[in-house]
Design a protein around this motif. Structure first.
Motif, PDB file in Angstrom:
ATOM      1  N   MET A 163      93.494  61.932  41.503  1.00 47.67           N
ATOM      2  CA  MET A 163      92.836  62.953  40.426  1.00 47.67           C
ATOM      3  C   MET A 163      91.851  64.065  40.910  1.00 47.67           C
TER       4      MET A 163
ATOM      5  N   GLU B 250      89.362  65.769  36.075  1.00 45.59           N
ATOM      6  CA  GLU B 250      90.619  64.466  36.007  1.00 45.59           C
ATOM      7  C   GLU B 250      90.399  63.260  35.169  1.00 45.59           C
TER       8      GLU B 250
ATOM      9  N   LYS C  74      91.067  60.630  27.432  1.00 36.48           N
ATOM     10  CA  LYS C  74      92.585  60.536  28.043  1.00 36.48           C
ATOM     11  C   LYS C  74      93.068  59.733  27.525  1.00 36.48           C
TER      12      LYS C  74
END
Lengths: 353, 316
Positions: free
Chosen positions: A90, A94, A101
Motif C-alpha cells: 500500500m 493507503e 477504510k
C-alpha cells in the motif's frame, strides 16, 4: 485520550513467569517510558496493553475500563512497531488510511485526517509512494502517521527508533516529543535506551527481570536512584561504584576495600562498619587539590567535555570534565568527589541508604 | 603476504607466450568457463527441442528418414477431430486441476502455517504425494478406480449410497474427472509447500498491526496475506500449469488416453502417434503445437501477476 492503569499484572509463558506483578498508573496525556535491558519484560507489557499478548494475572484498564478480555481492535489504541510494520503493497496514503477504510469512514473525513497527519509529519510529498521507496526515517514517520490518523486513546511505541542511525534517532526523538506536546495523547513508549527515556518522558518506569525497579520523573531518578540497578542504568557514562565499608570516626567516610578513604557529606549514624557501595556520577568528580590519587588510563575528548578513565582505589572510574585538561595515560591526578552528590547503597541488598 | 602479491602478474610480462596472453584475456576466460554448462544445455535441452520441432516439419516415420514437408503435418492436424479433442481435454484438465490445486493447496498452506503440535511432522506428511514416483501413485489410483475392486465403489456401496460399482475409467466424463482427481492429489503438495514458504516470509508484525487497525481474520487474509502472496502465487501457479499441461505419466498409466480418446492429452496423443503409431513427424507436430499454449501461460503470469510496483524499491 485516556488514563491507563496497570494493576499487579503478571505474564507467564508456560511455567515461566516473566512479569512478576507490575503496577503503573498513567494519567491522561502523560508520556510514560518503560525502560530496561533486553528481556526485562517491557515489550511484553506493552503488547499486553495492546492486546497482542494475553494477561496471565492482574488487570489492565484503559479509560477506567478493564480491557483484559477486550479484543485489540476495540481497545482504541495505536501502536508503532520497531520494524514499522508498514503494509508494503500500500502507498503511504493507503497505509495511513487503512484503519479508517476498514471502519468505512466517510471519504472526505478520511482524506482530511490523512492530509493533516501528513502535514504534521512532513509526509505530504510522499503520499503516493510505497514504503520501499522511503528512507528509514520517513518510514518511521509513516508508522507514526498511521497512529495519528487513528486518533486513539493511547499511543504505544515499541522501540521505534532502534532501527535508525544515531543522528536520525536524535532528530526523531525531538519530533516525537513535539508531537506529544501537540497532540497530548497518552503515550506509552518502550526503549532500552536510557537517553531516550531521560529526554522524552514525563515519567520513567525502570524495569528489570520482570519487576519495576523504580518509577518517577527523569531527573528524580537521576538524582535519587532507589537502588544500584537504577543508579547504574540511568545516566551516561554510568555512575562509578566503589565497594567499601562505612566508617564514622570523626568525619563520615567510606573505606574502600583497597584502603582508600572516600569522603562523605553528612550521613546519618548507625552505619559504622557496614559494607556499602559508594556511587558517584562521572560529572561529580573534578580534578582539584586534596583529591584522591587516580592513575589516568584513557582520555577521550569529545569537544564539549573530556571523559577521563582512571584507576581509583583499584577500580576503573570515569570522570567527565567540562574544562579541557592536559593529561595523558599514566599521569596521577587528584580526583575530588562532590560529597553532597555521593550516593550510598547497601552492598547486600543494593538499596539506597 | 607481500611475496604472494608479487607473484600475481598485474600486467603480462612483455615477452609472454601466446597461451599466456590468451589465458589472461577475461573475455576468452569467460567463454572458456561457460563452455561446460553451455555444452550440457545445448546437448540435452536445445538439441532435443530443436530436433522435435524439426521433426514436426518432416514426414519421418520410425525406421525411415523423412523429408521436409513444410506445414503439411499441421494442416492435417487442423482437420483431425482426435487432435482437437485432445486440445479440449488438455485445457479442461489444466484449468480444472490447476484451480483445484490452487484452492486446496492455499487452504492447506494456511492450515500448516498455524501453530499446532507436530508441525514438522505434518509438513513432511504433506509432501508424500509429491515424493512418491508418479507411476507408483498412478498404479495406486488405477486400483482405487478399478471397475471391480475399487475401494471407493466398495465404501459407497457399504454405506448404501450406490447400488452398483462406479465405472470410473470406463465412462468418458467419469474418466476425465478421475484423472483430474489423481492429478490434483499429486500436485497439491507442490503448491501447498511453496505457498507455505511464501506465507512464512510475511512478517508477523504486519498481522499485528492489521489486528490493531481493526481487521477481522478474513480482512487480514484479503488485505495482507493475499496481496503479499501474489508474486509467489504467480510463480507457483505458472509451474503448476506447465506441469499439468504437459502431464503424461498419470494418463498413460491410468487410461492410455481412453475411453475413446476421452482423456487423451496433447502429450499422450503425441506419444501415441509417434512411437506406437510410428508417425514420428506427426507426433512431433502435436508436441510442437503445445509450445504456443505454454508460452502464453508463461507470458501471462510474468506480465500479469509476477511484477508488482510495490516490490520495486528506490526509483519512482
Amino acid at each position: 485520550m485516556a488514563s491507563v492503569a496497570i494493576r499487579d499484572v503478571r505474564k507467564a509463558f508456560g511455567q515461566v513467569e516473566i512479569i512478576h506483578g507490575v503496577s503503573i498508573d498513567i494519567e491522561d496525556g502523560e508520556f510514560v517510558i518503560l525502560v530496561g535491558p533486553s528481556g526485562c519484560g517491557k515489550s511484553t507489557l506493552l503488547r499486553m496493553i495492546a492486546g497482542l499478548e494475553s494477561i496471565t494475572g492482574g488487570e489492565i484498564c484503559i479509560a477506567d475500563r478493564v480491557v483484559n478480555q477486550v479484543p485489540p481492535k476495540e481497545r482504541d489504541i495505536a501502536m508503532v512497531f520497531q520494524n514499522y510494520a508498514l503494509y508494503p503493497h500500500m502507498t503511504v496514503g493507503e497505509n495511513m488510511a487503512f484503519s479508517m477504510k476498514l471502519r468505512k469512514a466517510p471519504r472526505a473525513d478520511m482524506e482530511a485526517r490523512v492530509t493533516r497527519a501528513a502535514e504534521i509529519l512532513g509526509l505530504t510529498p510522499y503520499l503516493d509512494r510505497y514504503p520501499r521507496q522511503l528512507s528509514g526515517g520517513q518510514r518511521q514517520r509513516v508508522a507514526m502517521g498511521r497512529a495519528i490518523v487513528r486518533d486513539p486513546q493511547v499511543f504505544l511505541f515499541d522501540e521505534p527508533l532502534s532501527n535508525l542511525d544515531a543522528k536520525l534517532r536524535v532528530q526523531m526523538r525531538t519530533e516525537i516529543k513535539e508531537l506529544h506536546q501537540r497532540l497530548k495523547t497518552t503515550t506509552i513508549y518502550v526503549t532500552h535506551d536510557q537517553i531516550e527515556a531521560m529526554t522524552m518522558a514525563d515519567k520513567i518506569v525502570v524495569m528489570h527481570d520482570g519487576i519495576i525497579e523504580q518509577m518517577g520523573a527523569p531527573l528524580d531518578l537521576y538524582d535519587r536512584p532507589d537502588n544500584l540497578f537504577v543508579a547504574g542504568f540511568i545516566g551516561s557514562p554510568a555512575m562509578n561504584f566503589i565497594k567499601g565499608r562505612a566508617a564514622v570516626n570523626g568525619h563520615a567516610s567510606v573505606m574502600s576495600d583497597t584502603g582508600i578513604e572516600l569522603p562523605l557529606g553528612a550521613v546519618s549514624g548507625g552505619l559504622d562498619g557496614r559494607p556499602v557501595v559508594y556511587g558517584i556520577r562521572p560529572e561529580n568528580l573534578t580534578i582539584a587539590e586534596g583529591g584522591l590519587p587516580a592513575e589516568v588510563v584513557v582520555v577521550e575528548p569529545t569537544g564539549s567535555e573530556t571523559q577521563v578513565f582512571a584507576k581509583l582505589a583499584g577500580q576503573e572510574v570515569v570522570a567527565v570534565l567540562r574544562e579541557r585538561v592536559n593529561i595523558g595515560p599514566g599521569d596521577i591526578i587528584p580526583l575530588k568527589p562532590d560529597t553532597s552528590l555521593v550516593h550510598l547503597f547497601d552492598a547486600g541488598t543494593g538499596q539506597r541508604i | 603476504m607481500a611475496v604472494d602479491a608479487d607473484r600475481i602478474p598485474r600486467v603480462a610480462p612483455a615477452p609472454a607466450g601466446l597461451l599466456e596472453k590468451v589465458m589472461s584475456n577475461r573475455h576468452f576466460l569467460g567463454l572458456l568457463f561457460m563452455l561446460p554448462a553451455a555444452a550440457l544445455l545445448l546437448l540435452f535441452l536445445t538439441y532435443p527441442l530443436g530436433l522435435g520441432v524439426w521433426l514436426g516439419f518432416t514426414d519421418t516415420r520410425i525406421g525411415r528418414d523423412g523429408v521436409f514437408i513444410g506445414l503439411e503435418n499441421f494442416e492435417y492436424l487442423l482437420d483431425d477431430t482426435v487432435f482437437w479433442l485432445s486440445v479440449f481435454n488438455t485445457i479442461l484438465y489444466t484449468v480444472v486441476a490447476s484451480i483445484l490445486k490452487f484452492g486446496l493447496g492455499l487452504w492447506l498452506a494456511l492450515l500448516l502455517n498455524q501453530h499446532m503440535p507436530c508441525k514438522a511432522f505434518f509438513r513432511a506428511i504433506v509432501l508424500l504425494p509429491w515424493v512418491v514416483p508418479t507411476v507408483l501413485s498412478a498404479i495406486a489410483f488405477w486400483w482405487i478406480f478399478d471397475a471391480q475392486f475399487s475401494i471407493l465403489s466398495w465404501a459407497l456401496r457399504e454405506m448404501g449410497l450406490i447400488d452398483a460399482n462406479i465405472n470410473f475409467l470406463g465412462d468418458k466424463w467419469n474418466a476425465r474427472w478421475s484423472v483430474i482427481a489423481a492429478n490434483v492429489w499429486r500436485g497439491i503438495p507442490f503448491v501447498a509447500i511453496s505457498l507455505l514458504a511464501g506465507l512464512q516470509t510475511i512478517p508477523q508484525s504486519l498481522y499485528e498491526a492489521a489486528t490493531l487497525d481493526g481487521t477481522t481474520p478474513w480482512q487480514r487474509f484479503r488485505y495482507i496475506t493475499l496481496p503479499l502472496l501474489t508474486p509467489i502465487i504467480a510463480v507457483v501457479m505458472t509451474f503448476s500449469v506447465l506441469f499439468t499441461f504437459t502431464d503424461f505419466q498419470l494418463i498413460y498409466v491410468l487410461t492410455r488416453g481412453g475411453p475413446i480418446n476421452a482423456t487423451h492429452l496433447m502429450a499422450t496423443l503425441s506419444f501415441q502417434r509417434a512411437i506406437p503409431g510410428g508417425f514420428l513427424g506427426e507426433g512431433a507436430a502435436i508436441a510442437t503445437a503445445m509450445i504456443p499454449f505454454l508460452l502464453s501461460a508463461i507470458l501471462f503470469s510474468y506480465f500479469g501477476l509476477q511484477r508488482r510496483r510495490w516490490q520495486h524499491g528506490g526509483q519512482d
